[in-house]
Design an enzyme around this catalytic site. Structure first.
Site, PDB file in Angstrom:
ATOM      1  N   CYS A 127     -63.927  -3.654  81.167  1.00 56.79           N
ATOM      2  CA  CYS A 127     -64.937  -3.223  80.219  1.00 56.79           C
ATOM      3  C   CYS A 127     -66.204  -2.794  80.959  1.00 56.79           C
ATOM      4  O   CYS A 127     -66.810  -3.580  81.674  1.00 56.79           O
ATOM      5  CB  CYS A 127     -65.263  -4.344  79.243  1.00 56.79           C
ATOM      6  SG  CYS A 127     -66.445  -3.807  78.014  1.00 56.79           S
ATOM      7  N   GLY A 214     -62.670   8.539  73.036  1.00 51.58           N
ATOM      8  CA  GLY A 214     -62.390   9.664  72.153  1.00 51.58           C
ATOM      9  C   GLY A 214     -61.692  10.806  72.861  1.00 51.58           C
ATOM     10  O   GLY A 214     -61.448  10.750  74.077  1.00 51.58           O
TER      11      GLY A 214
HETATM   12  C1  LIG Z   1     -66.502   0.525  69.935  1.00 51.51           C
HETATM   13  C2  LIG Z   1     -65.489   0.238  70.995  1.00 51.51           C
HETATM   14  C3  LIG Z   1     -65.272  -1.053  71.422  1.00 51.51           C
HETATM   15  C4  LIG Z   1     -64.346  -1.348  72.406  1.00 51.51           C
HETATM   16  N1  LIG Z   1     -64.131  -2.630  72.781  1.00 51.51           N
HETATM   17  C5  LIG Z   1     -63.173  -2.924  73.689  1.00 51.51           C
HETATM   18  C6  LIG Z   1     -62.874  -4.248  74.022  1.00 51.51           C
HETATM   19  O1  LIG Z   1     -63.450  -5.184  73.490  1.00 51.51           O
HETATM   20  N2  LIG Z   1     -61.922  -4.489  74.961  1.00 51.51           N
HETATM   21  C7  LIG Z   1     -61.224  -3.473  75.565  1.00 51.51           C
HETATM   22  O2  LIG Z   1     -60.358  -3.732  76.384  1.00 51.51           O
HETATM   23  N3  LIG Z   1     -61.475  -2.198  75.252  1.00 51.51           N
HETATM   24  C8  LIG Z   1     -62.431  -1.887  74.329  1.00 51.51           C
HETATM   25  N4  LIG Z   1     -62.663  -0.593  73.986  1.00 51.51           N
HETATM   26  C9  LIG Z   1     -61.893   0.471  74.652  1.00 51.51           C
HETATM   27  C10 LIG Z   1     -60.687   0.911  73.820  1.00 51.51           C
HETATM   28  O3  LIG Z   1     -59.791  -0.136  73.599  1.00 51.51           O
HETATM   29  C11 LIG Z   1     -59.959   2.072  74.499  1.00 51.51           C
HETATM   30  O4  LIG Z   1     -59.450   1.634  75.733  1.00 51.51           O
HETATM   31  C12 LIG Z   1     -60.842   3.263  74.750  1.00 51.51           C
HETATM   32  O5  LIG Z   1     -61.777   3.414  73.713  1.00 51.51           O
HETATM   33  C13 LIG Z   1     -60.060   4.557  74.905  1.00 51.51           C
HETATM   34  O6  LIG Z   1     -59.272   4.831  73.772  1.00 51.51           O
HETATM   35  P1  LIG Z   1     -59.786   5.730  72.525  1.00 51.51           P
HETATM   36  O7  LIG Z   1     -60.331   6.985  73.115  1.00 51.51           O
HETATM   37  O8  LIG Z   1     -58.576   5.941  71.675  1.00 51.51           O
HETATM   38  O9  LIG Z   1     -60.837   4.946  71.848  1.00 51.51           O
HETATM   39  C14 LIG Z   1     -63.606  -0.300  72.991  1.00 51.51           C
HETATM   40  C15 LIG Z   1     -63.811   1.012  72.566  1.00 51.51           C
HETATM   41  C16 LIG Z   1     -64.733   1.290  71.584  1.00 51.51           C
HETATM   42  C17 LIG Z   1     -64.922   2.716  71.161  1.00 51.51           C
END
Ligand SMILES: Cc1cc2nc3c(=O)[nH]c(=O)nc-3n(C[C@H](O)[C@H](O)[C@H](O)COP(=O)(O)O)c2cc1C
Ligand SMILES: Cc1cc2nc3c(=O)[nH]c(=O)nc-3n(C[C@H](O)[C@H](O)[C@H](O)COP(=O)(O)OP(=O)(O)OC[C@H]3O[C@@H](n4cnc5c(N)ncnc54)[C@H](O)[C@@H]3O)c2cc1C
Ligand SMILES: Cc1cc2nc3c(=O)[nH]c(=O)nc-3n(C[C@H](O)[C@H](O)[C@H](O)COP(=O)(O)OP(=O)(O)OC[C@H]3O[C@@H](n4cnc5c(N)ncnc54)[C@H](O)[C@@H]3O)c2cc1C
Ligand SMILES: Cc1cc2nc3c(=O)[nH]c(=O)nc-3n(C[C@H](O)[C@H](O)[C@H](O)COP(=O)(O)O)c2cc1C
Ligand code: FES
Ligand code: FES
Lengths: 305, 282, 305, 282
Positions: A127, A214
């Protein structure tokens, strides 16, 4: 459309992404969590965490930055309230865990032993929202391995290490985690980014930097899946990063992912995971794949048909 | 009621002062929506770079006709797109979302304070309050005349209306809060409702407290999801146990008891918030 | 709106980006290259290069991937045909150079000594389009420093090292380049990405991976500028990555850039650099900045006014 | 003439078979444009995620009225957006771009071969050829009837027209190239022009060579910039010096002498291309 992530067989390959579905409950008006491959819960830590001050987000072109700071109730409240809800509804849970130290990771994993509905642990070593970049485990092969080893030592469910793309050599980190016992890899977490507010003349986010997610990051995510699958073809990958549609999900599968997480898309479309699943199913059928597993990693092979 | 995601035809869209009033055909949202709730609207059309929905308070929600209305102030690119949408096209909506205003257990006299488009949810609220036997006094303010919304309607739904503008172009020159000391001190006034910019809400909350009046406010925090999954929309709110937590304004709000919100700490992380001690771990 | 990049003073802070404006000539119908801060030319190498097979590009959400493979005429043809054209028109040239070895970089820099109109050398140590990831200089502080040192040894104009964001610690690379004598830094080059064609079931690009550019990467670019300026406040930065408007450019300036390059935006809008310049000028005026230099790095300082 | 960037009002837009015919008011582009040139159109509107322009051959360009027309086949999201654009809105265009077809030095008989929307630039070309004294024979083909464009107009501008469809729904069943051996062998035929899919161009080029006829083709490569700065749109073309280079189809094409294009090497990097030897450096 069954698939497997290491020893775990899932009914289908579409999951939520950690931090983008809380612990599943809030999505219930829009989808049945039991119909997903699994619900990946927000990373949980040992103690309750307030998260950061606001503003915690900024919209960016085809993406967003977040800087939540791992707000959460702590593992005890999570075990008392969140996990049982998923189990009662027959949903599989992939529990994402985080920690500020190797010991904290192990402690959280320990408390989860035998928890109802727990299918898999996703270890969030990546993270980028935490203040000190030096302490991001996922940026150091040794530290990443230490976390994986400690978690593996206490749990019986498969352990997936979730990696950060913000590294010079993601294959090296992947290899180190696998050597330390990781049963699979989640790729990718967010990219570190900053937006400056041109009115206040200061960074938008209180934390200055935040995690970029995104569709903007999808090519980076597919590249990471490609590289890791090319280097470690036997290691199951949970792919994510910018998936909005079934065809986006198919890109990840073809690049080497055995399943995918739908994250930020949920903010745009709360039923995105079930829609992506339906679209992926249709896309596979249209391309003549009898089953999902026939498509995994196929883009690495020379042109067929 | 449960939120739904719907594709809602635009019935009409018209400028009203500085705003655009958009009427949508959305029966699943109209039925059961309550004042203070909001909808989250996808903006930009297919292939847009704008990933996040924009939130708008429900101005009206009529379960009989299945129609809802929102009042849109043009602000940035998302609202810029929205005010251009033509009748006949469809908007992708999620709603109704959030916790609505609640009516007092016993009728009394309510003061409704609204700033700018913040008046949007107040008219339905006023109607419900009057239907339940309360008297309604409205204070409607804005920067200038064209940023007032619904003054005429206020005169219909409220027993009395005070209008303010910062520039004095209509009504009394000044802020809505300048009017409150007189009003809140009037005999019989038993509750306060407010919707508008955060600075206004904070001032209203302070005045309500000083007059020892219960006060509900609808806040407006930046929201990524609107449905409670992302944790972007939080503010420090004191719980029943007296402890402050970072609380999601999309599902636990947007309506809060004003005295629960730690106004001066909004945008900060007070050390006594539950879990703040864990933040310096790393 | 004068600004300086190390010893070079530019009339204004908006430049083209390497590889996005060829050597300026093709933009002449749309803008006067002499009205830009400078024209940054496509990275030139010692010998002519064919570049890769097509497809060389893929559109992505708010961005694109390219995999050109540094197609170019080689330094001799560049000196004979490209640079003189810019000089004749009174345009300043920032010449981007690339090489497969430290020696090649030095050799190209050597040939450019005394070239007409040459204001500055940008050393492209970060192009991710070349096949072997192991050979990307910008991913290794030592290799990056070696290139900078070799180029500095032969040239008298200021040398900017252009860094890749695809590293664990961009500040470490930046520091290494500066210690080796770099007069400034260009931030950032493209991010490595992949797109899979869901019809052919293979990567779109012949080179499998390509460089991601455009607004999608802007938050990453601003973050890199922020981090490097925070660590090395005295080092001038040429900022770039997804700049489409004057406000985008202002973000880079506030984060610490002394000037900016407009790259992919040119494909959308061939007169983007001059438009960005006009918008930036208006934005600075609207915010009461008497001159650009007052805004550089301002976002690092506590709220003013 | 020099290319310009203009905001062009949409005069009209109408479906024609499988295509959308869009008429634009763009005097700066209309004046001086020649057949075979193209325009690059920004798609998706403000805040779109689609960064790159889409290219379309000019179907007509009338310097007298200042109007141009393009024929758009819906393919993906960009063309999907374009076919929906309504009259009165404006499109952001860059053009005219690229090298046009050139007329023969001495009049003769020209065979114009078009596949699908590839016929778009052929009508103006035919008019110019006839005005310069050449006879024109057109072969217009497509997968099916609705993917033919301009058959009626072909009958007006050409001396003879042959129509083919893959499915035989109109004209002769088969490919345009099936018709060529007869035509190219006819007495007097002195030059060939072609526009259409790459596979068709390659086949036409091969036939023209076998009949020893000069042939110009308008190719369609994926283009990021359309103005010559990005190097995405290259293909291997043999130069006057006999050496092959990766040549930009947006500025050195889209019209090429067919026998200069290394058709079977398109999409590859032949070892003898200038600079290919430098590629294995790293
Ligand atoms: C608001 C938000 C909170 C997130 N919190 C976590 C988290 O607590 N732990 C984690 O491993 N990834 C977290 N992520 C990352 C997502 O799980 C993911 O790996 C990342 O957003 C890429 O995928 P996406 O583009 O489909 O969102 C978070 C992403 C967003 C947008
Ligand atoms: C519960 C709620 C109710 C609202 N009701 C109304 C209403 O009835 N009428 C109305 O005109 N506006 C209302 N708003 C504000 C409206 O959502 C914003 O003006 C709008 O999102 C701005 O989008 P933009 O693209 O035009 O601006 P931008 O500034 O470009 O938006 C960028 C991002 O910031 C967020 N954002 C920007 N300003 C605000 C804001 N003031 N509040 C929340 N998020 C913001 C956007 O959602 C978006 O994600 C409400 C907001 C909330 C949270
Ligand atoms: C010189 C030239 C002339 C053209 N003339 C016409 C015409 O008259 N009528 C017509 O309908 N089409 C024409 N095309 C093809 C047209 O540009 C593409 O169909 C269109 O760009 C597809 O965009 P999309 O968003 O719908 O599809 P997508 O496949 O989503 O496009 C994604 C990206 O790939 C590029 N791309 C996809 N297909 C093509 C293609 N066939 N050629 C070039 N780039 C492509 C797009 O430009 C875009 O950057 C021409 C192309 C070129 C290069
Ligand atoms: C088609 C293309 C070619 C490029 N070629 C080069 C190059 O030769 N040398 C270089 O240093 N950067 C090159 N770049 C990177 C850009 O100079 C710039 O760093 C990057 O694209 C980010 O900026 P942008 O988002 O404004 O394009 C290229 C980028 C693109 C899109
Ligand atoms: S906006 Fe996502 S939790 Fe409130
Ligand atoms: S499309 Fe950019 S050079 Fe041809």
């Amino acid at each position: 459309m069954a698939t497997s992530l290491a020893a775990v067989t899932l009914g289908n390959p579409v999951l939520t992404a950690s931090g983008c579905a809380a612990a599943g409950r809030e999505l219930a008006p829009f989808l049945d969590p039991a119909h997903l491959g699994a619900v990946v819960t927000k990373s949980v830590m040992l103690r309750p965490r307030s998260g950061r001050a606001t503003p915690r987000m900024a919209e960016t072109p085809s993406g967003m930055l977040n800087s939540i700071g791992l707000q959460g109730p702590g593992i005890d409240a999570f075990l008392a309230h969140d996990l049982p809800w998923l189990a009662e509804r027959g949903a599989r849970a992939v529990v994402s865990i985080a920690g500020g130290s190797v010991g904290e990771f192990a402690e959280v994993a320990q408390r989860l032993v035998g928890a109802p509905g727990l299918a898999l642990l996703e270890v969030n070593i990546s993270c980028p929202n935490v203040a000190s970049r030096g302490q991001v485990f996922a940026c150091d092969p040794m530290a990443a391995a230490d976390v994986v080893r400690a978690v593996k030592a206490v749990t019986t469910v498969p352990v997936f290490a979730k990696l950060s793309p913000d590294v010079t050599d993601i294959v090296a980190i992947a290899r180190s985690c696998v050597d330390a016992g990781a049963d699979g890899l989640s790729l990718i977490n967010t990219l570190l980014g900053t937006v400056i507010d041109t009115d206040t003349l200061r960074p938008v986010l209180t934390g200055i930097t935040g995690g970029l997610s995104g569709p903007a990051i999808r090519p980076v995510a597919v590249r990471c899946v490609w590289q890791v699958h090319a280097a470690l073809p036997g290691v199951p990958i949970l792919g994510m990063g910018g998936i909005l549609t079934g065809l986006d999900a198919l890109q990840f599968v073809l690049a080497g992912a055995s399943a995918v997480s739908v994250g930020t898309a949920v903010f745009h479309d709360p039923s995105a995971p079930t829609r992506v699943l339906a679209e992926l199913r249709a896309a596979l059928a249209a391309r003549g794949f009898p089953q999902l597993t026939d498509a995994i990693g196929l883009a690495h092979r020379e042109p067929h048909r | 009621m449960t939120a739904a995601q719907v594709s809602a035809p635009v019935v009409s869209t018209e400028p009203v002062g500085a705003y655009q009033l958009i009427t949508l055909d959305a029966p699943a949202i109209a039925s059961g929506a309550e004042p203070g709730q909001f909808v989250a609207v996808a903006v930009g059309g297919p292939e847009t770079a704008m990933l996040l929905r924009r939130c708008f308070a429900l101005y009206t929600a009529d379960s009989a006709t299945g129609r809802i209305q929102i009042v849109v102030a043009e602000h940035g690119p998302g609202t810029g797109w929205l005010v251009q949408v033509r009748p006949g096209s469809e908007l992708d909506l999620v709603g109704p979302l959030g916790r609505p205003f609640t009516l007092p257990d016993t009728p009394g006299a309510a003061v409704l304070v609204a700033g700018g488009y913040g008046s949007a949810p107040m008219f339905d609220l006023a109607r419900r309050l009057r239907a339940a036997g309360s008297a309604v006094q409205m204070v409607v303010g804005a920067g200038s005349a064209e940023r007032l919304f619904g003054v005429d309607e206020a005169r219909v739904v409220a027993d009395s209306v005070v209008v303010t503008t910062d520039d004095g172009s209509v009504g009394v020159r000044g802020l809505v809060t300048d009017m409150l000391p007189g009003l809140l001190g009037s005999p019989g006034v038993s509750t306060v409702y407010a919707c508008g910019p955060m600075a206004m809400l904070r001032a209203v909350a302070g005045l309500a407290t000083s007059y020892d009046l219960p006060c509900q406010v609808a806040v407006e925090e930046s929201m990524a999801c609107g449905i409670g999954v992302c944790m972007t929309c939080v503010l420090p709110v004191v719980g029943a146990d007296g402890r402050t937590r970072m609380v999601r304004s999309c599902v636990e709000g947007p309506v809060f008891e004003a005295d629960r919100v730690r106004w001066k700490d909004v945008g900060t992380l007070p050390g006594d918030v539950v879990g703040a001690d864990a933040m310096d771990l790393r």
